[in-house]
Design an enzyme around this catalytic site. Sequence first.
Site, PDB file in Angstrom:
ATOM      1  N   HIS A   1       0.855  -1.196   0.000  1.00  0.00           N
ATOM      2  CA  HIS A   1       0.000   0.000   0.000  1.00  0.00           C
ATOM      3  C   HIS A   1       0.889   1.243   0.000  1.00  0.00           C
ATOM      4  O   HIS A   1       2.105   1.166   0.057  1.00  0.00           O
ATOM      5  CB  HIS A   1      -0.962   0.006   1.207  1.00  0.00           C
ATOM      6  CG  HIS A   1      -0.371   0.465   2.498  1.00  0.00           C
ATOM      7  ND1 HIS A   1      -1.076   1.203   3.429  1.00  0.00           N
ATOM      8  CD2 HIS A   1       0.858   0.278   3.036  1.00  0.00           C
ATOM      9  CE1 HIS A   1      -0.310   1.447   4.467  1.00  0.00           C
ATOM     10  NE2 HIS A   1       0.852   0.909   4.275  1.00  0.00           N
TER      11      HIS A   1
ATOM     12  N   CYS B   1       5.829   6.767   4.192  1.00  0.00           N
ATOM     13  CA  CYS B   1       4.634   5.964   3.892  1.00  0.00           C
ATOM     14  C   CYS B   1       3.982   6.393   2.579  1.00  0.00           C
ATOM     15  O   CYS B   1       3.091   5.701   2.072  1.00  0.00           O
ATOM     16  CB  CYS B   1       3.609   6.072   5.016  1.00  0.00           C
ATOM     17  SG  CYS B   1       4.236   5.453   6.581  1.00  0.00           S
TER      18      CYS B   1
ATOM     19  N   HIS C   1       5.043   0.473  -0.452  1.00  0.00           N
ATOM     20  CA  HIS C   1       5.761  -0.389   0.489  1.00  0.00           C
ATOM     21  C   HIS C   1       4.742  -1.435   0.941  1.00  0.00           C
ATOM     22  O   HIS C   1       3.647  -1.501   0.365  1.00  0.00           O
ATOM     23  CB  HIS C   1       6.342   0.413   1.663  1.00  0.00           C
ATOM     24  CG  HIS C   1       5.332   1.023   2.555  1.00  0.00           C
ATOM     25  ND1 HIS C   1       4.597   2.150   2.206  1.00  0.00           N
ATOM     26  CD2 HIS C   1       4.882   0.677   3.783  1.00  0.00           C
ATOM     27  CE1 HIS C   1       3.765   2.466   3.192  1.00  0.00           C
ATOM     28  NE2 HIS C   1       3.919   1.582   4.153  1.00  0.00           N
TER      29      HIS C   1
ATOM     30  N   HIS D   1       3.356  -4.676   4.073  1.00  0.00           N
ATOM     31  CA  HIS D   1       3.349  -5.206   5.435  1.00  0.00           C
ATOM     32  C   HIS D   1       2.855  -6.649   5.457  1.00  0.00           C
ATOM     33  O   HIS D   1       2.100  -7.066   4.581  1.00  0.00           O
ATOM     34  CB  HIS D   1       2.413  -4.383   6.337  1.00  0.00           C
ATOM     35  CG  HIS D   1       2.811  -2.952   6.502  1.00  0.00           C
ATOM     36  ND1 HIS D   1       3.907  -2.593   7.241  1.00  0.00           N
ATOM     37  CD2 HIS D   1       2.277  -1.800   6.033  1.00  0.00           C
ATOM     38  CE1 HIS D   1       4.020  -1.268   7.229  1.00  0.00           C
ATOM     39  NE2 HIS D   1       3.059  -0.762   6.493  1.00  0.00           N
TER      40      HIS D   1
ATOM     41  N   ASP E   1      -4.738 -10.632   0.497  1.00  0.00           N
ATOM     42  CA  ASP E   1      -3.421 -11.265   0.536  1.00  0.00           C
ATOM     43  C   ASP E   1      -2.697 -11.167  -0.806  1.00  0.00           C
ATOM     44  O   ASP E   1      -3.267 -11.494  -1.855  1.00  0.00           O
ATOM     45  CB  ASP E   1      -3.566 -12.738   0.931  1.00  0.00           C
ATOM     46  CG  ASP E   1      -2.211 -13.351   1.218  1.00  0.00           C
ATOM     47  OD1 ASP E   1      -1.362 -12.685   1.831  1.00  0.00           O
ATOM     48  OD2 ASP E   1      -2.006 -14.521   0.814  1.00  0.00           O
ATOM     49  N   HIS E   2      -1.453 -10.709  -0.748  1.00  0.00           N
ATOM     50  CA  HIS E   2      -0.630 -10.527  -1.941  1.00  0.00           C
ATOM     51  C   HIS E   2      -1.286  -9.556  -2.921  1.00  0.00           C
ATOM     52  O   HIS E   2      -1.171  -9.702  -4.137  1.00  0.00           O
ATOM     53  CB  HIS E   2      -0.298 -11.868  -2.614  1.00  0.00           C
ATOM     54  CG  HIS E   2       0.751 -12.638  -1.872  1.00  0.00           C
ATOM     55  ND1 HIS E   2       0.500 -13.291  -0.693  1.00  0.00           N
ATOM     56  CD2 HIS E   2       2.078 -12.840  -2.112  1.00  0.00           C
ATOM     57  CE1 HIS E   2       1.611 -13.877  -0.250  1.00  0.00           C
ATOM     58  NE2 HIS E   2       2.579 -13.619  -1.087  1.00  0.00           N
TER      59      HIS E   2
ATOM     60  N   GLU F   1      -0.303  -3.667  11.720  1.00  0.00           N
ATOM     61  CA  GLU F   1       0.452  -3.537  10.457  1.00  0.00           C
ATOM     62  C   GLU F   1       1.936  -3.811  10.686  1.00  0.00           C
ATOM     63  O   GLU F   1       2.657  -4.181   9.767  1.00  0.00           O
ATOM     64  CB  GLU F   1       0.211  -2.186   9.775  1.00  0.00           C
ATOM     65  CG  GLU F   1       0.866  -1.010  10.428  1.00  0.00           C
ATOM     66  CD  GLU F   1       0.867   0.242   9.533  1.00  0.00           C
ATOM     67  OE1 GLU F   1       0.128   0.317   8.549  1.00  0.00           O
ATOM     68  OE2 GLU F   1       1.633   1.166   9.859  1.00  0.00           O
TER      69      GLU F   1
END
Lengths: 136, 136, 136, 136, 136, 136
Positions: A14, A33, A39, A41, A79-80, A125
Amino acid sequence: MIFLTRHEHFNAAHKLFNPAWSVEKNEEVFGKCANANWHGHNYDLIVTVKGEIDPDTGFLIDVKKLSTILQIHVCDKLDHKNLNLDVDFMLGVLASTENLAIAIWNQIVPHLPTNVKLHSVKLYETPRIGVEYFGH
Amino acid sequence: MIFLTRHEHFNAAHKLFNPAWSVEKNEEVFGKCANANWHGHNYDLIVTVKGEIDPDTGFLIDVKKLSTILQIHVCDKLDHKNLNLDVDFMLGVLASTENLAIAIWNQIVPHLPTNVKLHSVKLYETPRIGVEYFGH
Amino acid sequence: MIFLTRHEHFNAAHKLFNPAWSVEKNEEVFGKCANANWHGHNYDLIVTVKGEIDPDTGFLIDVKKLSTILQIHVCDKLDHKNLNLDVDFMLGVLASTENLAIAIWNQIVPHLPTNVKLHSVKLYETPRIGVEYFGH
Amino acid sequence: MIFLTRHEHFNAAHKLFNPAWSVEKNEEVFGKCANANWHGHNYDLIVTVKGEIDPDTGFLIDVKKLSTILQIHVCDKLDHKNLNLDVDFMLGVLASTENLAIAIWNQIVPHLPTNVKLHSVKLYETPRIGVEYFGH
Amino acid sequence: MIFLTRHEHFNAAHKLFNPAWSVEKNEEVFGKCANANWHGHNYDLIVTVKGEIDPDTGFLIDVKKLSTILQIHVCDKLDHKNLNLDVDFMLGVLASTENLAIAIWNQIVPHLPTNVKLHSVKLYETPRIGVEYFGH
Amino acid sequence: MIFLTRHEHFNAAHKLFNPAWSVEKNEEVFGKCANANWHGHNYDLIVTVKGEIDPDTGFLIDVKKLSTILQIHVCDKLDHKNLNLDVDFMLGVLASTENLAIAIWNQIVPHLPTNVKLHSVKLYETPRIGVEYFGH
């Protein structure tokens, strides 16, 4: 009344970016950010539901059923993925942990059995930064 | 000979993608890790160095000095970055955890004091998947 | 209403000792925690604040700002210190985890922005012993 | 009002089995948890009590006393035992985590000092599945 | 040479019991671990393999393939089972963590691709007790 | 050959201080770790022994016996103590984690059964800083 908690996990990319602002203002407010190239998490999702125990099973809800609901309506969609680009229920939403926790709450509620109430959605996160939402 | 270990942490986006292959081949091999819009991780970095104890300090190396080396030459270059796009020492390298661990090894070695040897770089991309490199 | 949690960490020495009591009475009540030469802990501090999300940022509060408040007014004053001797806001207070959690609460409250309320201070002195304070 | 939490640990065998049902019905409902030859867990028990701080000690309750109560009335009766066969306070009770958490609550309450109230019993049967009970 | 580690998890019942000994001798040697009605654990399995990186993928081995091998040949055979009664590759073997780690090693080896060597099997039966086997 | 690992825990106070140096030199080298009034840690001790499995028990060594050795000769002497003042086997030794790990090694070796060899002593002073010693 008993409370049951299930931990799930997903990995996503994100960035924090307010489209109403200039790039400079975004960098000033969000710092690293706001990195244009994203980037990511490993998110830890901790969902707690509550209700009465079924005397036939000793369960509030079969935790495998709860896990399946979380898998289909939350984790498989996150996810991913890229939270800003790939997730239908986050489109147009600033991808902060706070907003994501609330969006996850809204994803779960319609799918719980009527005797089971959602109590809280806790979303980490990083191991040191988490958000919790209780629905109001 | 004593071994000293320091844990660091960074968050990054990446995708697994071999530019010599078609998009279809990449998706076939890498699955959801090939998502064009990236995904990301909280990486746990565990670096172990070895050598003799300095009798004046009781230290192999002041762990704050080791942490500073890791911060400057590794974490500041990776944290809140895109491993495929933003990191000079990963350009042209497939951004697998295996390759990243080796690249981190090469980032650290030139900056250690001569009496301190790098023993291993361990890199976890999730709490359940890690890679370790010993330099050869 | 959203809840945001931040984990911090500090290491300190202390002993449990009531100056109104004899050494013998202190040893009888506090056991090895009364060791005259001190002992110490890695304290885990878990601070939760609450309030409304700012629609411009998606944040309750920028977690870096919260972390800075905790660093300046709590951790810098406690880390690598003796809780009985070195900490202005613990002078004259029995250095139990209970009292320390309340003192930390009082250190944080004056420094939060007006739209952010402190919800709880949780303090672990070992991984198996923790205290939580909600302000009343 | 302060809250004090103590983590304990025990290992036990159990199966999920409703004696009013056929073996087939049990297997249909409980799946592999109904394995006739049992399975087992490392249970993490997290007990929180609440009350006022004693000004002489700085304690709500000496955590060693709390731990002793938990040891005698809970862990010694459960550790390295079969929850369905060996535990007096679980006889005739379906050995779900939900029911076990409530039974543990009932084991603890009679033994707390009058100034200390039990706040919650949290019981994890795996690191990802937990139950919490607040007494009503 | 690179090392890749995968963490898996299973829950099982067992007891420590040498059939060549009397019940009394078993209880004397194994204590509460000899409980006739079994006890159980959440086992953490940490498997490390080693070899050369495939330049086309950046992988030693696709960790999903490694996880599938572990699932089929180890975890599915152990999870929610009784180690003394239900597991073909443990029949006639004293169900200590030491023996189980070696048996797991032997379950994995035949299924690895030829370019991947098994380096170690680490098995934790509690968070504080683990065993590691390197194949010789 | 099998390796068995046991995790223990103790809490202690210490400071880093070389008596051959001035206070100023100590503060320059050791920073806040030189605080005259001490600081402290929750130390995690991870001891690994190795040898052959006893076919009668399936054990390398009964882990309770290993734990008792560690309790008597290491933890009871360190827990709730001041490493610089209270510990016979640390007198005159700079209380760094490196030196403490070696001293713990020397405390354990004489007490192991002859068929069990000490493999490593790993000592974490914080969750992110650890030292490991293999005896040479």
